[in-house]
Design an enzyme around this catalytic site. Structure first.
Site, short mmCIF file in Angstrom:
data_model
loop_
_atom_site.label_atom_id
_atom_site.label_comp_id
_atom_site.label_asym_id
_atom_site.label_seq_id
_atom_site.Cartn_x
_atom_site.Cartn_y
_atom_site.Cartn_z
N HIS A 17 0.87 -1.19 0.00
CA HIS A 17 0.00 0.00 0.00
C HIS A 17 0.90 1.23 0.00
CE1 HIS A 17 1.05 0.12 4.21
NE2 HIS A 17 0.52 -1.07 4.41
N GLY A 75 1.81 3.14 2.24
CA GLY A 75 2.79 3.18 3.33
C GLY A 75 4.09 2.51 2.90
N HIS A 76 3.98 1.32 2.29
CA HIS A 76 5.18 0.63 1.80
C HIS A 76 5.88 1.47 0.73
CE1 HIS A 76 2.71 -3.06 2.96
NE2 HIS A 76 3.80 -3.19 3.68
N GLN A 103 7.21 -15.50 12.25
CA GLN A 103 6.80 -14.39 13.12
C GLN A 103 5.30 -14.42 13.44
OE1 GLN A 103 8.14 -11.30 10.15
NE2 GLN A 103 6.28 -10.23 10.79
N GLY A 114 8.80 1.17 8.84
CA GLY A 114 7.73 2.16 9.04
C GLY A 114 7.50 2.43 10.53
N LYS A 170 4.72 2.98 11.81
CA LYS A 170 3.49 2.37 12.31
C LYS A 170 3.85 1.19 13.24
CE LYS A 170 0.69 -0.47 10.27
NZ LYS A 170 0.54 -1.59 11.23
N ASP A 171 4.87 0.44 12.81
CA ASP A 171 5.37 -0.66 13.66
C ASP A 171 6.51 -0.10 14.51
OD1 ASP A 171 3.71 -2.89 12.56
OD2 ASP A 171 4.71 -2.28 10.73
N SER A 225 -2.36 -0.30 6.62
CA SER A 225 -1.87 -1.63 6.99
C SER A 225 -2.47 -2.62 6.01
CB SER A 225 -2.35 -1.96 8.41
OG SER A 225 -2.25 -3.35 8.64
O1 PAF Z 1 6.89 -5.17 9.01
C1 PAF Z 1 6.84 -6.20 8.31
O2 PAF Z 1 6.19 -6.24 7.26
C2 PAF Z 1 7.59 -7.45 8.75
O3 PAF Z 1 7.57 -7.59 10.13
C3 PAF Z 1 9.05 -7.51 8.22
C4 PAF Z 1 9.89 -6.38 8.78
C5 PAF Z 1 9.04 -7.44 6.69
C6 PAF Z 1 9.69 -8.83 8.63
O4 PAF Z 1 8.99 -9.92 8.13
#
Ligand code: PAF
Length: 284
Positions: free
Chosen positions: A35, A37-38, A63, A149, A151-152, A187
């Protein structure tokens, strides 16, 4: 035309050749379903000196907890590829699980302090999966600059700490949150929200904006009052608050009071329906 690379040795070779040609390599790690944001992270990589940009697209299984959304996480490679082409990305690194984890890992990267708070409480394996995959992505892309980002915010703080503690020779950039026109932080998971949930979830951003304004007008206000008001607004909209916490903006570790002259971040996680959303805002 963006080059699509799937294998780690091929990406390492590409990066070494780019460095040899005098290029600064930027990495934007993502899980795809891109999106704006990316896309802003790609721009931030360029603004911070990258003349060759690699975007990684990999939904990282390690994760996600056992009851989380790994299987249903949105994926659309062709759409992502078109967005990357339009942004002049040099390389799309799209490994398969078998490229990243040809056998179960017996070595992991683990941050043991920042990762315990906030999202770490309800997602106990999440950040270990993130630090491990990001280390692997760093060793695959060999970047000079990598962009994450805001946001995280907790993830970004953990990565900054990891890079410092483990001496990765990489400049970490944290790029600002990009929001929908209505205020919702962008997101990939916003796709899960129904129209009604989306509308009610706006309580997250609106309560954070209100807290920011209140703090600007009354810097002496107690943090507990700001936090209680945010909780109340999200709860009134039907959200299930997981946390609303005051943290130090740099470390994302808990802060007890709003000391003058320092920068603080209020971080929120809340569920609307089954969708868990996070957001944050800076004070000071
Ligand atoms: O923020 C994310 O999309 C993920 O946590 C990342 C940093 C690509 C790691 O998988």
């Amino acid at each position: 035309m963006a080059q699509v690379i799937h294998s780690i040795p091929e990406l390492q070779q590409w990066s070494r050749a780019a460095h040899k040609a005098g290029k600064t390599v930027g990495l934007v790690p993502t899980m795809g379903f891109l999106h704006d944001g990316h896309l802003s992270l790609i721009d931030a990589a360029r603004a911070n000196g990258a003349d060759a940009v690699v975007i990684s697209i990999f939904v990282n299984p390690i994760q996600f907890g056992p009851n989380e959304d790994f299987a249903k996480y949105p994926r659309d490679f062709e759409r992502d590829r078109a967005l990357c082409e339009a942004r002049n990305v040099d390389v799309i690194f799209a490994p398969g699980v078998e490229d990243m984890y040809p056998e179960p890992l017996t070595c992991h990267v683990y941050e043991n302090t920042i990762s315990k708070n906030l999202c770490g409480k309800s997602r106990p394996i999440h950040f270990e999966g993130v630090t491990t995959v990001v280390s692997k992505l760093f060793n695959a892309a060999l970047p000079d600059v990598a962009v994450f980002g805001q946001k995280d915010a907790q993830q970004a703080a953990i990565i900054r700490r990891m890079v410092r503690d483990l001496n990765f020779p990489i400049k970490i950039i944290t790029a600002p949150i990009v929001r929908e026109a209505d205020g919702l932080a962008m997101s990939s998971r916003n796709k899960y929200l129904s129209e009604d949930e989306h509308r009610r979830a706006l309580a997250i951003s609106s309560s954070l904006f209100r807290a920011q304004k209140t703090f600007a007008a009354k810097p002496g206000i107690a943090a507990a009052k700001l936090i209680a008001d945010i909780r109340a607004e999200i709860t009134a909209a039907g959200g299930l608050v997981e946390y609303v916490e005051l943290t130090d903006s740099d470390t994302m570790l808990p802060a007890a009071t709003l000391e003058p002259g320092k920068s603080f971040t209020i971080a929120v996680a809340a569920k609307f329906g089954t969708t868990r959303l996070i957001d944050n805002i800076q004070l000071g």
